[in-house]
Design an enzyme around this catalytic site. Structure first.
Site, short mmCIF file in Angstrom:
data_model
loop_
_atom_site.label_atom_id
_atom_site.label_comp_id
_atom_site.label_asym_id
_atom_site.label_seq_id
_atom_site.Cartn_x
_atom_site.Cartn_y
_atom_site.Cartn_z
N SER A 195 0.84 -1.19 0.00
CA SER A 195 0.00 0.00 0.00
C SER A 195 0.87 1.25 0.00
CB SER A 195 -0.91 0.00 1.23
OG SER A 195 -1.72 1.15 1.24
N GLY A 196 0.58 2.17 -0.92
CA GLY A 196 1.35 3.40 -1.01
C GLY A 196 2.51 3.34 -1.98
N THR A 202 -2.05 2.38 -8.09
CA THR A 202 -3.20 3.02 -8.72
C THR A 202 -2.77 4.01 -9.79
OG1 THR A 202 -4.54 2.74 -6.73
CG2 THR A 202 -5.26 4.40 -8.31
N ASN A 253 -0.92 5.94 2.90
CA ASN A 253 -1.21 6.32 1.51
C ASN A 253 -2.40 7.27 1.50
OD1 ASN A 253 -1.56 6.51 -1.21
ND2 ASN A 253 -1.91 4.33 -1.57
N SER A 288 -5.34 5.42 -1.05
CA SER A 288 -5.22 3.96 -0.98
C SER A 288 -6.47 3.30 -1.54
CB SER A 288 -5.01 3.53 0.48
OG SER A 288 -4.97 2.13 0.58
N SER A 289 -6.26 2.33 -2.41
CA SER A 289 -7.40 1.57 -2.95
C SER A 289 -7.92 0.65 -1.85
CB SER A 289 -6.97 0.75 -4.16
OG SER A 289 -6.56 1.58 -5.21
N GLY A 320 -2.47 -3.43 -2.03
CA GLY A 320 -1.15 -4.00 -1.74
C GLY A 320 -1.11 -4.64 -0.36
N GLU A 341 -0.62 -5.16 3.39
CA GLU A 341 -0.86 -4.18 4.45
C GLU A 341 -0.47 -4.73 5.81
OE1 GLU A 341 -4.53 -1.61 2.51
OE2 GLU A 341 -4.94 -2.94 4.20
#
Length: 1007
Positions: free
Chosen positions: A104-105, A109, A156, A159-160, A387, A389
């Site tokens: 993540s981050g 995306t 992030n 973040s998705s 991603g 986490e």
């Protein structure tokens, strides 16, 4: 690749490292990051470092720089990878996919958006409207899905919080014709609760801080996120950009995608309803709950288009079906009501998100595409999924997200490492085996049937009696305690980082993650009372009603137990991995350089951990020892056989392998390839590029050859068709000619016996081909008929006939009456009937002239009225012989007053009216103008006779005589030009001349 970048930027491909060590890898990564080179290759894998700043790498010039280029022709870039995937799909008609992975981050995306922009930019050069519409919907869908599916986390800002896999369909020309989006495990628990410092989904803040005041007033909302339980956690933090601009961008994107204004209003009402629902509080009234503020219920009922009483009842009670169809209404306690409220809010948002994805899919669905007509459809898949986490508190959502990343890592290992080495061994290629970390035991720990964590979780959810989260943890400890990748506080009492009866730890490929078991059972069950489903199904808002089709079921209806959230997610991830495995994969491995979101800081330990668990070093080793491209011999020859004289058009060698070897040796690539049992292996992309370049140069020549052959075949076929058509046409024409000739013979067979010799017979309509023949036949018939008529005329009358023909040619179309119907006498003054009393004197005068001049014959004689140059008119007579024109005086025994040789007469002028005016034009410009009169019978028209006999005489003597027909005649009298016109007078007894302004006028009796 490296020749396009100087040594100060490091190695553009990790395969080119001097030594494959972690230190060299990280140093090259750090150097390129510090120089703004955020992309680096491992063969065809792109390693991308999040720059945490805007870079000028993605505009139209960059698109043109990478369009149609091979990977190593330009510096590393996402566009190069996207172009490679696009070319592979277009050239080989094979489905491809781009898998973007990282924690993540790390920038997944953003990478997916740049890839979508590049594909949109290089397709549809002909600007077809439908393709442009599909491209616009594909690009605008990112904006909408980010607003509804992304949130700010501690790691992030964007973040998705859901997984997204997009299939883009292409036609045989490589233009996008549609697509489909699959979404995975939306983190709906974020609706109710966020970790400290995090926010809810972006769309709530865009609505509260960016919507116009009128919209907020209609939704009974205030522009303060802190006023709502769902958004108050993130109200104090920094804003994620301009919320008003985000709100406008989402509205515009939804309009482009095809959301109607009514649908967008419904979406806003649902968002407002979730915010109001989160603020509803309950108080205790005895053993049951009551709503603290009914005004909130009224506002919520208005936004959901439901009855306030029904909404209040659904919030405070639940309906249970007892035996025999009896229904029991059970009241909630305040705690149960709050749980039901939160479950309803999460469910509404999840249904809204799925409905939005469905509407986007409807907008980008392929329309009217028939593979039989438009060719094979191919697909490029783009995977942008959450991603790996590790949070301070990791719950069920993080467990599912990390399981998904384990499956994707397993796919990467299978395709890049394990299958690569297995294929070399299977093909008999010399290979040094490379050790790598396999995460298969971790995947089995989670998903193994009957023994994995998900199976134990489902078992606990289905167990009878009261089962709590600690009991579920105890079950895992008992049955998974010996697994090397699982532990808990009970199994490791000395590890004080975990709590008893709450935490367990999994040793993931990316690191150890401690999960809190609290909420696992509830989130897996995902319980929502049927009362809410029926309530929202009965809403008068069609959009909200469409989100709840299961609300149509009756309370007493027995249904199959639904699958749990964990099982549904596992099934979808397994299907996703199978889908990806069926395509040719391209990888983007995203690296997060630091946790501070700094554009300059490179945290070596943080990056070392990511490089290690992503298996990038193993990837480099496999790539250095392996081959970039492999293809079965038959398919390789099918594509490149035209580049070699020994294989084009078809080789005569024993096997395809020998033919492939001959082709590569002719190009001098024998040192860069290896030959397996069924495939050829090429080590560097440069070799493949050279083959592609030569093939590209030869294709136009081959196309011209094929076009020539095909056009020749078409021409020969057309020639055969034309010959057949001409044969049919010729036969048909002959038939029509025969039919027409037979009809002519039938009609004109007895024409000799007819009184008019066939003058009244109608000629049949000829076919077009006989039009000229018909005209010639009619002329021949007319000449034959004329011959038949003429041969019965006595020779003495032939002169008169010839004169009439000459007069008809000169006057027939210009003068209506010229005396063709009567017999022409010529010498009228010698006739007693015409000239009683004076015929004998005229005869004596005529004999005297003949004795004197010795003329041969009299052509014409008649009484006339003449005018001289003084304008005086007198009665005279004219005599025309074959030598002279005489003017005679009838009152003096026809004494000759003037003799004019015929050879000096150059022309005649007459009028088109009945007046018998004749003007003789002479060479000496002393013209003679006369009017024939005193004829017997009265009104006998003799102009035509005079013209005819003179024309026939001139023809016989081979002289030219001009005859003009005009109602205004120009004449010369002793060199002076005069105009002579005719005027009809009813009161005139006889024709006479008079003067006019321009000359003379003949007054002719009549009307």
């Amino acid at each position: 690749m490296a020749e396009l970048e100087g040594p100060e930027f490091g190695k553009a491909d990790f395969v080119l490292l001097d030594e494959v060590t972690m230190e060299q890898f990280l140093e090259n990564l750090r150097l390129r990051f510090s120089q703004g080179r955020i992309y680096t290759y491992i063969g065809e894998v792109v390693v991308a470092v999040n720059p945490y700043r805007a870079l000028a790498l993605y505009g139209p010039p960059a698109v043109e720089r990478y369009r149609g280029r091979e990977l190593y022709e330009r510096p590393p870039h996402l566009f190069a990878l996207a172009d490679a995937a696009y070319k592979a799909m277009k050239r080989r008609a094979k489905d491809t996919c781009i898998v973007i992975s990282g924690e993540s981050g790390a920038g997944k995306t953003e990478a997916s958006k740049y890839i979508m922009q590049y594909i949109a930019a290089i397709t549809n050069p002909s600007q077809r409207a439908e393709v442009e519409r599909v491209k616009a919907v594909l690009l605008q869908s990112n904006c909408v899905l980010e607003a509804f599916g992304n949130a700010r986390t501690n790691r992030n800002d964007n973040s998705s919080r859901f997984g997204k896999y997009m299939d883009i369909n292409f036609d045989f020309k490589g233009d996008p014709t549609g697509g489909h989006i699959h979404n995975y495990l939306l983190e709906k628990s974020r609706i109710i609760q966020q970790q400290p410092g995090e926010r809810n989904f972006h769309v709530f803040y865009q609505l509260l801080l960016g919507a116009p005041p009128a919209v907020l007033a209609a939704l009974h909302l205030s522009p303060d996120p802190g006023a709502y339980r769902c958004t108050q956690e993130g109200a104090q933090g920094s804003a994620c950009g301009d919320e008003a601009a985000g709100y406008r961008a989402v509205e515009e994107a939804m309009a482009v995608i095809g959301f109607s204004p009514e649908e967008r209003d419904s979406v806003r009402r649902v968002l407002g309803a979730i915010l109001h629902l989160g603020n509803i509080k309950f108080t205790a009234e005895g053993e049951t709950a009551a709503v603290e503020d009914m005004a909130q219920v009224a506002a919520l009922a208005e936004l959901t288009a439901t009855a306030p009483d029904s909404l209040r009842q659904a919030l405070l009670t639940r309906t249970v079906a007892a035996g025999g169809g009896e229904l029991i209404e059970k009241g909630h306690s305040p705690k149960e009501a709050a749980y039901a409220r939160d479950a309803c809010a999460k469910a509404i948002y999840e249904r809204l998100f799925c409905w939005i994805v469905g509407r986007i899919n409807a907008g980008i669905a392929t329309r009217g595409y028939d593979a039989r007509l438009h060719g094979k459809s191919t697909v490029i898949g783009v995977l942008d999924i959450y991603g790996f986490e590790i949070f301070d508190t990791n719950s069920f959502e993080q467990f599912c997200i990390n399981y998904c990343n384990e499956k994707l890592q397993q796919l990467f290992i299978e395709l890049i490492l394990r299958q690569e080495q297995a294929e070399y061994q299977r093909e008999g290629i010399t290979w040094q085996s490379i050790e790598y970390f396999s995460n298969e035991p971790i995947v089995e720990l989670v998903e193994q049937p009957h023994r994995g964590i998900l199976a134990l979780l489902d078992e606990a959810c289905l167990a009878a009696g009261t089962v709590t989260d600690p009991l579920f943890l105890a079950s895992m400890d008992a049955r998974l305690g010996r697994h090397p990748h699982y532990t808990s506080r009970k199994l490791c009492p000395t590890d004080k980082t975990m709590e008893f009866n709450r935490d367990f730890r999994i040793k993931h490929y990316a690191g150890d993650v401690t999960y809190s078991v609290e909420g696992f059972l509830d989130k897996n069950k995902d319980t929502l009372f049927q009362d809410f489903k029926r309530l929202l199904y009965n809403s008068t808002d069609p959009v909200l009603r469409a989100m709840w089709p299961d609300g149509e079921q009756s309370v007493t209806e027995v249904t199959k137990r639904p699958l749990t959230t964990g099982t549904l997610f596992k099934n979808s991830i397994v299907a996703l991995v199978e889908n990806l495995a069926s395509k040719e994969p391209y990888y983007v491995r995203c690296i997060k350089p630091n946790d501070q979101k700094s554009p300059t800081l490179f945290d070596e330990e943080r990056c070392r951990h990511q490089v290690s668990y992503l298996g990038l070093l193993e990837n480099v080793r496999v790539r250095r020892a392996g081959f970039a491209y492999r293809q079965p011999y038959d398919r390789f020859l099918l594509r490149y056989k035209m580049t070699c004289e020994y294989t084009w058009p078809n080789h005569l060698m024993a096997t395809d392998r020998e033919a492939t070897q001959a082709l590569l040796e002719q190009h001098g690539f024998q040192d860069d390839v290896a030959y397996g049992h069924t495939k050829v292996f090429i080590r560097t992309p440069r070799t493949l590029f050279c083959l592609e370049q030569e093939r590209t140069q030869l294709i136009p020549i081959i196309v011209l050859l094929l076009q020539k052959a095909w056009r020749g075949a078409l021409a020969r076929r057309r020639c055969r068709y034309l010959r057949a058509a001409y044969a049919i046409m010729a036969w048909y024409r002959r038939q029509k000619v025969k039919t027409h000739v037979r009809e002519l013979l039938r009609r004109f067979q007895g024409v000799r016996a007819l009184p008019d010799l066939g003058k009244g017979l109608a000629w049949p309509e000829p076919p077009a081909v006989l039009a000229r023949f018909q005209n010639a036949s009619q002329r021949l018939f007319c000449r034959w008929r004329a011959r038949q008529i003429i041969k019965n005329i006595p020779p003495s009358e032939m002169g008169q006939i010839r004169a009439k023909v000459a007069a008809m040619e000169a006057l027939g179309a210009l003068r209506k009456d010229w005396g063709c119907q009567r017999s022409w006498a010529g010498d009228y003054l010698s006739l007693p009937s015409e000239n009683p009393g004076l015929a004998l004197p005229f005869a004596r005068r005529l004999q005297a002239l003949k004795d004197k001049v010795h003329f041969g014959s009299v052509l014409f004689s008649c009484h006339v009225r003449k005018i001289n140059h003084f304008g005086k008119s007198r009665d005279r007579a004219i005599l025309v012989t074959d030598q002279h024109l005489y003017k005679l005086d009838p009152r003096q025994q026809y004494r000759v007053m003037r003799a004019l040789p015929l050879s000096t007469v150059t022309g005649l002028s007459v009028t088109s009216c009945p007046a018998q005016l004749v003007v003789f034009h002479t060479q000496s410009r002393a013209d003679v103008a006369v009017c024939l009169h005193k004829t017997r019978p009265t009104g006998d028209n003799r102009v035509g006779e005079l013209v005819g006999v003179l024309l026939e005489h001139c023809r016989a003597t081979k002289r030219e005589l001009q005859v003009r027909v005009s109602d205004c005649i120009q004449l010369s009298l002793r060199g002076r030009r005069r105009l002579l016109t005719v005027e009809t007078r009813p009161d005139a007894a006889a024709p006479d001349f008079g003067k006019s302004r321009d000359g003379f006028v003949l007054y002719w009796p009549g009307r």
